[in-house]
Scaffold this motif. Sequence first.
Motif, PDB file in Angstrom:
ATOM      1  N   ASP A 117      15.173 -10.109   3.077  1.00 14.23           N
ATOM      2  CA  ASP A 117      15.038 -10.122   4.611  1.00 14.23           C
ATOM      3  C   ASP A 117      17.520 -10.691   4.110  1.00 14.23           C
ATOM      4  O   ASP A 117      18.075 -11.395   5.047  1.00 14.23           O
ATOM      5  N   PRO A 161       9.297  -3.622   9.323  1.00 19.10           N
ATOM      6  CA  PRO A 161       9.838  -2.865  10.081  1.00 19.10           C
ATOM      7  C   PRO A 161      11.099  -4.306  10.289  1.00 19.10           C
ATOM      8  O   PRO A 161      11.873  -3.988  10.413  1.00 19.10           O
ATOM      9  N   LEU A 181      10.088   0.412   2.156  1.00 16.34           N
ATOM     10  CA  LEU A 181       8.987   0.011   2.160  1.00 16.34           C
ATOM     11  C   LEU A 181       8.352  -0.784   2.574  1.00 16.34           C
ATOM     12  O   LEU A 181       6.578  -1.342   2.099  1.00 16.34           O
ATOM     13  N   PHE A 241       4.132   8.869   8.693  1.00 14.25           N
ATOM     14  CA  PHE A 241       3.526   9.999   8.433  1.00 14.25           C
ATOM     15  C   PHE A 241       3.345   9.970  10.263  1.00 14.25           C
ATOM     16  O   PHE A 241       4.144  11.504  11.119  1.00 14.25           O
ATOM     17  N   ASP A 242       3.087   8.955  10.801  1.00 10.73           N
ATOM     18  CA  ASP A 242       3.470   9.591  12.377  1.00 10.73           C
ATOM     19  C   ASP A 242       4.277   7.750  12.636  1.00 10.73           C
ATOM     20  O   ASP A 242       3.485   6.667  12.771  1.00 10.73           O
ATOM     21  N   PRO A 243       5.527   7.694  12.859  1.00  6.34           N
ATOM     22  CA  PRO A 243       6.384   8.784  12.532  1.00  6.34           C
ATOM     23  C   PRO A 243       7.095   9.403  11.145  1.00  6.34           C
ATOM     24  O   PRO A 243       6.576   8.617   9.928  1.00  6.34           O
ATOM     25  N   VAL A 245      13.250  -9.297  -5.084  1.00  6.22           N
ATOM     26  CA  VAL A 245      14.089  -9.673  -4.154  1.00  6.22           C
ATOM     27  C   VAL A 245      13.796  -9.965  -2.974  1.00  6.22           C
ATOM     28  O   VAL A 245      12.685  -9.496  -2.486  1.00  6.22           O
ATOM     29  N   THR A 268       7.270 -10.387  -4.336  1.00 10.81           N
ATOM     30  CA  THR A 268       6.549 -10.875  -5.153  1.00 10.81           C
ATOM     31  C   THR A 268       7.259  -9.892  -6.409  1.00 10.81           C
ATOM     32  O   THR A 268       6.047  -8.413  -6.691  1.00 10.81           O
ATOM     33  N   ILE A 310       1.335  -6.034  11.197  1.00 13.40           N
ATOM     34  CA  ILE A 310       2.389  -4.506  12.392  1.00 13.40           C
ATOM     35  C   ILE A 310       1.580  -3.791  12.500  1.00 13.40           C
ATOM     36  O   ILE A 310       1.394  -3.621  13.796  1.00 13.40           O
ATOM     37  N   THR A 368       1.332   8.541   4.627  1.00 11.47           N
ATOM     38  CA  THR A 368       2.532   6.902   4.817  1.00 11.47           C
ATOM     39  C   THR A 368       3.116   7.464   3.670  1.00 11.47           C
ATOM     40  O   THR A 368       3.662   7.931   2.994  1.00 11.47           O
ATOM     41  N   GLY A 427       1.019  -1.168  -0.107  1.00 13.88           N
ATOM     42  CA  GLY A 427       0.218   0.468  -0.123  1.00 13.88           C
ATOM     43  C   GLY A 427       1.009   1.220  -0.137  1.00 13.88           C
ATOM     44  O   GLY A 427       1.148   2.058  -1.062  1.00 13.88           O
TER      45      GLY A 427
END
Length: 399
Positions: free
Chosen positions: A62, A85, A82, A141-143, A59, A36, A186, A346, A11
């Motif tokens: 990891d 985490p 993107l 955006f946050d963070p 790619v 993917t 997440i 974001t 997204g």
Amino acid sequence: MGKALIIGAGGVASVCVHKCCQNSDVFEEICIASRTKSKCDALKEKLSGGKTKISTAQVNADNVDELTALIKKFKPDVVINLALPYQDLTIMDACLATGVNYVDTANYEPPDTAKFEYKWQWAYREKFENAGITALLGSGFDPGVTGVFSAYAMKHEFDEINYIDILDCNAGDHGYPFATNFNPEINIREVSAKGSYIENGKWVETEPMEIKRVYNFPMIGEKDMYLLHHEELESLAVNIKGIKRIRFFMTFSQSYLTHLKCLQNVGMTSIEPIEFEGKKIVPLQFLKAVLPDPASLGPRTKGKTNIGCIFIGKKDGKDKKYYLYNVCDHSECYKEVGSQAVSYTTGVPAMIGASMLLTGKWNKPGVHNIEEFDPDPFMEELNKFGLPWNESYDPDTVE
Ligand code: NDP
């Protein structure tokens, strides 16, 4: 002006890619790389024909060697992470190996413990400094914008900021009884964790959703909001002068909370693997598979988001309060880039953060949180690329 490698094709990445193409003077060439590849190709298909040249790659983020090989081949000036985490450190390692700048929107979280903090990424400071490259942490955006807002308030409105309340309101309605607006794994890990805030330099912990307030959001109206732990609290408490307390609140509807409670009670939000028909599965990952894909919410979501910061502090010896916020409309975002406002709010700052590095407006080798840079050029770009901000000198404050 430069080349960006975008890792992830979900997204947020989709919005970021759209925005890079709108900013083609800066982003001359991009490569979209993800696990993917078909998702990268679909984005390329949608957007090629403009001035920005687009390529794609497969790619596994990891794997440091795979990432390093891709970076060596594409030779970007910046890598925009993107993905999730969990991939932050491997992507940072590959940037170090190749001497390329790094941008992300979420801090590292080990897959097996739902605990996010900056210590893992801050540990790379010296390595990035020595390599002469910049890691810009938390450019969402946050963070992200919340840190830029804080730096802007500090620079232009205050001598010292004593209290910050970050308020994240999503008043969007997608019509499903339960769905999450971004990656469910997440998102659920974030909201089912204990709450916390920083007071007088110390973390104060609360039970999940223990602290509730009602706030009358400009352009939206009254909403229930709950205190959550959020990653920018940790860096802002260090980087903004005079902070006594910093808190983060997010709105949730009663229906969302009731569904979440039920899922928790039956064990569906657990990240502990269980044995099922001879196979190990993680209940939260299984839940992700049965929930609506956040990308599919775009066309259904109506309503607005309002995210911003209320600052209380001192200017010229006098008490002062100040509220900076952005209001974003889900349907407008969908009309423009085919995604709802959570991905939009974001993806736009991720593009702007990378553009700050590509244009050399921000250039500070090392590992830095976004509020450590000059906020002014970023604030200008927010107005230009779809996230205009509003200010108030007499906001309601949060008790
Ligand atoms: P999505 O789940 O929609 O997308 C994640 C993408 O990363 C997918 O394309 C996925 O590939 C890819 N990916 C996952 N693992 C790997 C891997 N090992 N190697 C390569 N690619 C991989 O997430 P979102 O777009 O919603 O979120 C992206 C990031 O933005 C997250 O880190 C999230 O925490 C952050 N975020 C930050 C916010 C902020 O304001 N700061 C707000 C919202 C999100 P595949 O398609 O194969 O699954």
